[in-house]
Design an enzyme around this catalytic site. Structure first.
Site, short mmCIF file in Angstrom:
data_model
loop_
_atom_site.label_atom_id
_atom_site.label_comp_id
_atom_site.label_asym_id
_atom_site.label_seq_id
_atom_site.Cartn_x
_atom_site.Cartn_y
_atom_site.Cartn_z
CD GLU B 57 -0.13 8.80 2.81
OE1 GLU B 57 -0.78 9.55 3.56
OE2 GLU B 57 0.18 7.64 3.09
CG HIS B 126 -6.35 -1.00 2.37
ND1 HIS B 126 -7.46 -0.65 3.08
CD2 HIS B 126 -5.30 -0.40 2.99
CE1 HIS B 126 -7.11 0.13 4.09
NE2 HIS B 126 -5.81 0.29 4.06
#
Lengths: 197, 334
Positions: B57, B126
């Site tokens: 990322e 998450h």
């Protein structure tokens, strides 16, 4: 154990994510045979058998997967977040790659404390359908870095893994980190498991 | 139209209209998108405009921001916004602040999009909601759609916008279907950034929400209506800039406010809305502002604990009743 977990997941008795270790058992088994519980292990989210190898019980595993209080994380972690600090297992991490610098930190602590133990940080290709060629620039992980020497090992052979880990531990204690690439032959071709320590 | 199709069609139309728009992220191409949002786009636009990235990322977000500096219009997809933390330096320091720091020379027409907040049983790492994190930063625009109309209109607006936009979707909404008018289906359709939508008019209490919680607030309004409480439900759509005018106008009408969000309570979106209303409409409040948010704990995995950690319709109903003095006030710091 993992096949049973697979069935439970398909029956929706296990929720969220469930990353299975079946087919790779030689890695956990071989590694445990070469090290002690004073050595630290940290891995990503494919942690069921690593936890078992560190002394976890089936009851703790299945309870955790099914969200029960008797689970190793009291049902609060789930499949990806098993821990057993008493036996040197530091998880169980969901964010890809996070466990690598954390593993370096564990190793740093071992060195700082001069306790003759090492840290194993495991990381894989990160499947999830991401083919190896999409996930990483160079799949020859064991050749990575001019600073860190590497080993290429047959990850399907528990005895080879044991010898590699024994060698790696001795090397790490004497000279520093070593990267070992364990090749696995799994249904999804091209996956492999790596560890650095 | 499902929210998934709404997003897909918005991406398709904007890529078709402007060759500078490209999509980059993990699994957006060959896999057709981790949640199939970018289905068919690789086939249609080719690998130069739909780029699969390695799992890095920090790398691909930086590349996207650099491309935006040079005038391209990247859409960067995060598989979930939890992973955006790996790239947050680029979102904040490289993208959000550049226009100001360069006195307007550098504009960053980039969109960061992906699912945000809780899903189902995915655990603490998450399930985080990043709305208040990004909305606190000047230089960013932060949007969060609820319906398919929102998804289409806001994504198109975000892609066309010359500034960096954080676009917070919701995994559990992707499969939901909403009716859409012909106007919404038109390729020029756009929803203005910074304008909230009144989803349901009412006169007794204002309920603000965004993303999935809008649906919950609407259900709560139905329940409240049966008990004689008329709730006005505001779909924020835009977290930054926040539509303070619409919110305050509503509170001046109803005199009571319940803010709803899935994320953690401290320093959350509700806290900002409460401050805004206290600053601008204090004299109009007949009751303290009620704040409904996720529980102040990392998201637990076990299903029963997860249900307790996320707001439910009953929580919104109870808060609205408290604001209307129809039930016992809650103890502080519960």
């Amino acid at each position: 154990m993992e096949i049973a977990a697979d069935s439970l997941y398909k029956a929706k008795l296990i929720r969220g994510f469930c990353h299975l270790y079946d087919g790779q058992e030689a890695v956990a088994v071989g590694m445990e045979a070469a090290i002690t519980k004073k050595d630290s292990i940290i891995t990503a989210y494919r942690d069921h058998c690593t936890f078992l190898g560190r002394g976890g019980t089936l009851l703790e595993i299945f309870s955790e997967l099914m969200g029960r209080q008797g689970g190793c994380s009291s049902g609060k972690g789930g499949s990806m977040h098993f821990y057993k600090k008493k036996s040197g297992f530091y998880g169980g991490h969901g964010i890809v790659g996070a466990q690598v610098p954390l593993g370096c930190g564990l190793a740093f602590a071992h060195k700082y404390n001069k306790d003759d133990a090492v840290a194993f940080a495991l990381y894989g290709d990160d499947g999830m359908g991401t083919a190896e060629w999409r996930a990483a620039k160079s799949p020859s992980y064991y050749k990575r870095g001019d600073y860190v020497p590497g080993l290429k090992v047959d990850g399907m052979d528990a005895f080879a893994v044991k010898q590699a880990c024994k060698f790696a531990k001795e090397h790490a204690l004497k000279s520093g980190p070593i990267d070992s690439s364990l090749s696995l032959r799994l249904p999804d071709p091209g996956q492999s498991e790596h560890f650095t320590e | 139209m499902t929210v998934r199709d709404a997003l897909n069609s918005a991406l398709d139309e904007e890529m078709s209209a402007d060759p500078k728009v490209f999509l980059m992220g993990e699994e957006v191409g060959e896999y057709q998108g981790a949640y199939k949002i970018s289905k068919g786009l690789l086939d249609k636009y080719g690998p130069e405009r739909v780029l699969d990235t390695p799992i890095t990322e920090a790398g691909f977000t930086g590349i996207g921001v650099g491309a935006a500096y040079h005038g391209l219009k990247p859409v960067i997809e995060f598989m979930t916004f939890n992973f955006s933390m790996q790239a947050i330096d680029h979102i904040i320091n490289s993208a959000a602040k550049s226009n100001y720091m360069s006195a307007g020379q550098i504009s960053v027409p980039i969109v960061f999009r992906g699912p945000n907040g809780a899903a189902a049983g995915v655990g603490a790492q998450h399930s985080h909601c990043y709305a208040s994190w990004y909305a606190s930063c000047p230089g960013l625009k932060v949007l969060s759609p609820y319906s398919s109309e929102d998804a289409r209109g806001l994504l198109k607006a975000a892609i066309r916008d010359p500034d960096p936009v954080v676009f917070l979707e919701n995994e559990l909404l992707y499969g939901e279907t909403f009716p859409v008018s012909a106007e919404v289906l038109d390729s020029s359709f756009c929803v203005p950034i910074g304008k909230a939508k009144i989803e349901r008019e009412g006169k007794d209490v204002t309920i603000t929400a965004f993303s999935k919680m809008v649906g919950y607030a609407l259900k709560a309004a139905e329940i409240l209506a049966k008990e004689g409480i008329s709730a006005e439900v505001i779909n924020l759509r835009s977290i930054r800039p926040l539509d303070r005018d619409t919110i305050n106008a509503s509170v001046r009408k109803t005199n009571r406010l319940v803010t709803v969000e899935e994320g953690f309570p401290q320093h959350g979106v509700g806290a900002e809305i409460c401050a805004s209303v206290v600053e601008e409409s204090f004299g109009y409040l007949d009751a303290p502002v009620e704040r409904i948010a996720g529980a102040d704990v990392p998201m637990p995995y076990a299903a029963n604990l997860e249900r307790l950690a996320v707001p439910q319709v009953e929580d919104i109903v109870r808060a609205a009743k408290r604001a209307c003095y129809r039930s016992v006030p809650m103890a502080a710091a519960a």
